[in-house]
Write a protein that holds these residues in place. Structure first.
Motif, mmCIF file in Angstrom:
data_model
loop_
_atom_site.group_PDB
_atom_site.id
_atom_site.type_symbol
_atom_site.label_atom_id
_atom_site.label_comp_id
_atom_site.label_asym_id
_atom_site.label_seq_id
_atom_site.Cartn_x
_atom_site.Cartn_y
_atom_site.Cartn_z
ATOM 1 N N ALA A 1 66.736 45.476 20.127
ATOM 2 C CA ALA A 1 67.412 45.349 18.842
ATOM 3 C C ALA A 1 68.910 45.066 18.985
ATOM 4 O O ALA A 1 69.595 44.850 17.990
ATOM 5 N N LEU A 2 69.412 45.047 20.204
ATOM 6 C CA LEU A 2 70.833 44.799 20.460
ATOM 7 C C LEU A 2 71.249 43.400 20.025
ATOM 8 O O LEU A 2 70.519 42.434 20.234
ATOM 9 N N HIS A 3 72.437 43.316 19.457
ATOM 10 C CA HIS A 3 73.053 42.039 19.126
ATOM 11 C C HIS A 3 74.348 41.950 19.925
ATOM 12 O O HIS A 3 75.130 42.894 19.944
ATOM 13 N N ILE A 4 74.561 40.828 20.583
ATOM 14 C CA ILE A 4 75.780 40.621 21.362
ATOM 15 C C ILE A 4 76.582 39.503 20.704
ATOM 16 O O ILE A 4 76.108 38.370 20.602
ATOM 17 N N SER A 5 77.779 39.830 20.264
ATOM 18 C CA SER A 5 78.628 38.837 19.606
ATOM 19 C C SER A 5 79.243 37.918 20.659
ATOM 20 O O SER A 5 79.243 38.246 21.849
ATOM 21 N N PRO A 6 79.805 36.784 20.247
ATOM 22 C CA PRO A 6 80.460 35.898 21.207
ATOM 23 C C PRO A 6 81.607 36.569 21.972
ATOM 24 O O PRO A 6 81.932 36.179 23.085
#
Length: 80
Positions: free
Chosen positions: A14-19
């Motif tokens: 479920a992790l989201h990694i931003s730029p």
């Protein structure tokens, strides 16, 4: 049949990694990943699990309620 060993992988899925490299997880995304693994959790249950089992994320939610957002805060990148 849900397995306990599926909970932690669901959290990381479920992790989201931003730029910029910021890693966040929302409770809603975590619950959705758990549902894919046959776990039927409420938002509250997911929040409690995160608070007790994941010590490298902190709550950065801007609203009240059970829909929360957690962000990685470990300066050593939390083992990633």
């Amino acid at each position: 049949m849900p397995r306990l060993s599926d909970i932690r992988p669901a959290f990381y899925a479920a992790l989201h990694i931003s730029p910029k490299g910021r890693r966040t997880v929302t409770t809603r995304d975590f619950v959705a990943e758990l549902a894919k693994r046959n776990h039927a959790w409420s938002l509250h249950e997911a929040n409690v699990w995160i608070e007790h089992h994941i010590d490298t994320f902190r709550d950065i939610s801007t609203q009240d309620g059970d829909e929360r957002t957690f962000m990685l805060y470990n300066p050593n990148n939390g083992g990633f």
